[in-house]
Design a protein around this motif. Sequence first.
Motif, PDB file in Angstrom:
ATOM      1  N   GLY A  21      -0.925  -2.387   5.971  1.00 47.19           N
ATOM      2  CA  GLY A  21      -0.992  -0.934   6.585  1.00 47.19           C
ATOM      3  C   GLY A  21      -1.822  -0.573   5.447  1.00 47.19           C
ATOM      4  N   LEU A  22      -1.635  -1.407   4.116  1.00 47.91           N
ATOM      5  CA  LEU A  22      -3.205  -0.459   3.110  1.00 47.91           C
ATOM      6  C   LEU A  22      -4.087  -1.471   3.250  1.00 47.91           C
ATOM      7  CD1 LEU A  22      -3.736   0.317   0.128  1.00 47.91           C
ATOM      8  CD2 LEU A  22      -2.406  -1.990  -0.820  1.00 47.91           C
ATOM      9  N   LEU A  23      -4.376  -2.964   3.845  1.00 48.36           N
ATOM     10  CA  LEU A  23      -5.343  -3.935   4.057  1.00 48.36           C
ATOM     11  C   LEU A  23      -6.148  -2.893   5.017  1.00 48.36           C
ATOM     12  CD1 LEU A  23      -3.940  -7.475   3.674  1.00 48.36           C
ATOM     13  CD2 LEU A  23      -5.191  -5.946   2.004  1.00 48.36           C
ATOM     14  N   GLN A  24      -5.082  -2.582   6.349  1.00 51.11           N
ATOM     15  CA  GLN A  24      -6.139  -2.027   7.477  1.00 51.11           C
ATOM     16  C   GLN A  24      -6.802  -0.668   6.705  1.00 51.11           C
ATOM     17  OE1 GLN A  24      -2.745  -1.789  10.184  1.00 51.11           O
ATOM     18  NE2 GLN A  24      -2.740  -4.137  10.604  1.00 51.11           N
ATOM     19  N   ARG A  25      -6.044   0.434   6.284  1.00 52.36           N
ATOM     20  CA  ARG A  25      -6.675   1.524   5.911  1.00 52.36           C
ATOM     21  C   ARG A  25      -7.590   1.275   5.241  1.00 52.36           C
ATOM     22  NH1 ARG A  25      -4.501   6.594   4.693  1.00 52.36           N
ATOM     23  NH2 ARG A  25      -2.260   5.551   6.491  1.00 52.36           N
ATOM     24  N   ILE A  26      -7.819   0.110   3.767  1.00 58.46           N
ATOM     25  CA  ILE A  26      -9.560   0.404   2.893  1.00 58.46           C
ATOM     26  C   ILE A  26      -9.654  -0.208   3.685  1.00 58.46           C
ATOM     27  CG2 ILE A  26     -10.268  -1.140   1.474  1.00 58.46           C
ATOM     28  CD1 ILE A  26      -7.608  -1.247   0.289  1.00 58.46           C
ATOM     29  N   THR A  27      -9.737  -1.035   5.010  1.00 59.94           N
ATOM     30  CA  THR A  27     -10.635  -1.947   5.482  1.00 59.94           C
ATOM     31  C   THR A  27     -11.616  -0.629   6.601  1.00 59.94           C
ATOM     32  OG1 THR A  27     -10.251  -3.609   5.917  1.00 59.94           O
ATOM     33  CG2 THR A  27     -11.051  -3.300   7.700  1.00 59.94           C
ATOM     34  N   ARG A  28     -10.742   0.513   7.107  1.00 57.04           N
ATOM     35  CA  ARG A  28     -11.211   1.284   7.922  1.00 57.04           C
ATOM     36  C   ARG A  28     -12.559   2.843   7.155  1.00 57.04           C
ATOM     37  NH1 ARG A  28      -6.675   5.658  10.414  1.00 57.04           N
ATOM     38  NH2 ARG A  28      -7.067   5.889   7.708  1.00 57.04           N
ATOM     39  N   ASN A  29     -11.469   2.648   6.445  1.00 56.80           N
ATOM     40  CA  ASN A  29     -12.381   3.286   4.856  1.00 56.80           C
ATOM     41  C   ASN A  29     -13.151   3.131   5.080  1.00 56.80           C
ATOM     42  OD1 ASN A  29     -10.062   5.441   5.543  1.00 56.80           O
ATOM     43  ND2 ASN A  29      -8.957   4.807   3.610  1.00 56.80           N
ATOM     44  N   ILE A  30     -13.938   2.225   4.668  1.00 55.89           N
ATOM     45  CA  ILE A  30     -14.783   1.722   4.042  1.00 55.89           C
ATOM     46  C   ILE A  30     -16.287   1.345   5.852  1.00 55.89           C
ATOM     47  CG2 ILE A  30     -16.776  -0.599   3.307  1.00 55.89           C
ATOM     48  CD1 ILE A  30     -14.202  -1.128   1.978  1.00 55.89           C
ATOM     49  N   ALA A  31     -15.165   1.657   7.020  1.00 51.78           N
ATOM     50  CA  ALA A  31     -16.211   1.186   7.886  1.00 51.78           C
ATOM     51  C   ALA A  31     -16.860   2.628   7.815  1.00 51.78           C
ATOM     52  CB  ALA A  31     -15.290   0.810   9.143  1.00 51.78           C
ATOM     53  N   LEU A  32     -15.791   3.796   7.858  1.00 50.68           N
ATOM     54  CA  LEU A  32     -15.982   4.888   7.945  1.00 50.68           C
ATOM     55  C   LEU A  32     -17.276   5.319   7.533  1.00 50.68           C
ATOM     56  CD1 LEU A  32     -12.631   6.779   8.362  1.00 50.68           C
ATOM     57  CD2 LEU A  32     -14.039   6.424   9.898  1.00 50.68           C
ATOM     58  N   VAL A  33     -17.629   4.845   5.903  1.00 52.53           N
ATOM     59  CA  VAL A  33     -18.554   5.482   5.385  1.00 52.53           C
ATOM     60  C   VAL A  33     -19.769   4.768   5.241  1.00 52.53           C
ATOM     61  CG1 VAL A  33     -19.798   4.759   2.824  1.00 52.53           C
ATOM     62  CG2 VAL A  33     -16.818   5.683   3.397  1.00 52.53           C
ATOM     63  N   PHE A  34     -19.445   3.504   5.490  1.00 51.58           N
ATOM     64  CA  PHE A  34     -21.271   2.929   6.481  1.00 51.58           C
ATOM     65  C   PHE A  34     -21.219   3.277   7.657  1.00 51.58           C
ATOM     66  CE2 PHE A  34     -20.253  -1.387   4.253  1.00 51.58           C
ATOM     67  CZ  PHE A  34     -20.890  -1.342   3.513  1.00 51.58           C
ATOM     68  N   GLN A  35     -20.951   4.084   8.512  1.00 55.20           N
ATOM     69  CA  GLN A  35     -20.687   5.207   9.796  1.00 55.20           C
ATOM     70  C   GLN A  35     -21.551   5.724   9.906  1.00 55.20           C
ATOM     71  OE1 GLN A  35     -17.307   4.978  12.097  1.00 55.20           O
ATOM     72  NE2 GLN A  35     -16.898   3.246  11.965  1.00 55.20           N
ATOM     73  N   ILE A  36     -21.154   6.560   8.224  1.00 54.62           N
ATOM     74  CA  ILE A  36     -22.455   7.958   7.878  1.00 54.62           C
ATOM     75  C   ILE A  36     -23.335   6.903   7.843  1.00 54.62           C
ATOM     76  CG2 ILE A  36     -22.977   9.287   6.156  1.00 54.62           C
ATOM     77  CD1 ILE A  36     -20.137   9.286   5.317  1.00 54.62           C
ATOM     78  N   PHE A  37     -23.812   6.332   7.343  1.00 53.49           N
ATOM     79  CA  PHE A  37     -25.555   5.886   7.344  1.00 53.49           C
ATOM     80  C   PHE A  37     -25.769   5.138   8.427  1.00 53.49           C
ATOM     81  CE2 PHE A  37     -23.509   5.624   3.295  1.00 53.49           C
ATOM     82  CZ  PHE A  37     -24.642   6.039   2.220  1.00 53.49           C
ATOM     83  N   GLN A  38     -24.906   4.470   9.782  1.00 49.01           N
ATOM     84  CA  GLN A  38     -25.077   4.320  10.936  1.00 49.01           C
ATOM     85  C   GLN A  38     -25.702   5.307  11.797  1.00 49.01           C
ATOM     86  OE1 GLN A  38     -22.796   2.453  13.538  1.00 49.01           O
ATOM     87  NE2 GLN A  38     -24.340   0.374  13.747  1.00 49.01           N
ATOM     88  N   GLU A  39     -25.559   6.653  11.583  1.00 48.63           N
ATOM     89  CA  GLU A  39     -25.175   7.765  12.440  1.00 48.63           C
ATOM     90  C   GLU A  39     -26.343   8.491  11.866  1.00 48.63           C
ATOM     91  OE1 GLU A  39     -21.753   8.413  12.531  1.00 48.63           O
ATOM     92  OE2 GLU A  39     -20.678   7.108  13.838  1.00 48.63           O
ATOM     93  N   ASN A  40     -26.243   8.626  10.908  1.00 45.15           N
ATOM     94  CA  ASN A  40     -27.107   9.789  10.001  1.00 45.15           C
ATOM     95  C   ASN A  40     -28.154   8.893   9.052  1.00 45.15           C
ATOM     96  OD1 ASN A  40     -25.535  12.163  11.317  1.00 45.15           O
ATOM     97  ND2 ASN A  40     -24.757  10.571   9.806  1.00 45.15           N
TER      98      ASN A  40
END
Length: 210
Positions: free
Chosen positions: A90-109
Amino acid sequence: MKKRGRQIGADGEKSRELLLKIAAKQFSLLGFHDTKISAIVKEANVTQPTFYLYFKSKDAIFQELIDLFKVELFTRVAQSRLPSGIDRSGLLQRITRNIALVFQIFQENEHVARIGFFLSADAIKIKEQMAKRIEENLAVEVENGYFDSTIDINLVATAIVGVIEHLTLTKLWAGLKTPEELSKEVTRLFLYGLIRENKINGNEPDPVLE
């Protein structure tokens, strides 16, 4: 089409959001000094008096865009702190998802992110503040037993910000990688480095990173 100012009963919030959106695009493409209020209102199809109903100056709308970016970025970083009690998978999945969410800020805005993270005079300070927040997250996560207590979390936090900055410019905005693809690579790099995990402990690599 004839330009119009804000009429009684008109949706002023929509006009304000439109001005912010257009200003973000023009600041991002032209820079602060070459962006003109006259060009912003022309594209928005409003008058200059309408602009000044919402913003005192070009500096004011520029600063508001920076502040909006900071709030969204720092909120996402705060939300990425790992709660206690997550197992390894669960830790690995959570870290991967959280980093993706940060990159999404830069992609969407992208336009706003270019202003806040690269073009503004506050860009260096914003990155320092982001690194500080990541360091605070790491300190709690080390206490929760997720990471090695001997690591220099200040160095790691600074490195994470640098990696996000560089990959956003060279991979994300270039259309070469998605937020999800980048997050998997960044997670792999920071958790395993360049050495194959199965060569270290005899285990197969975690499926989330495959």
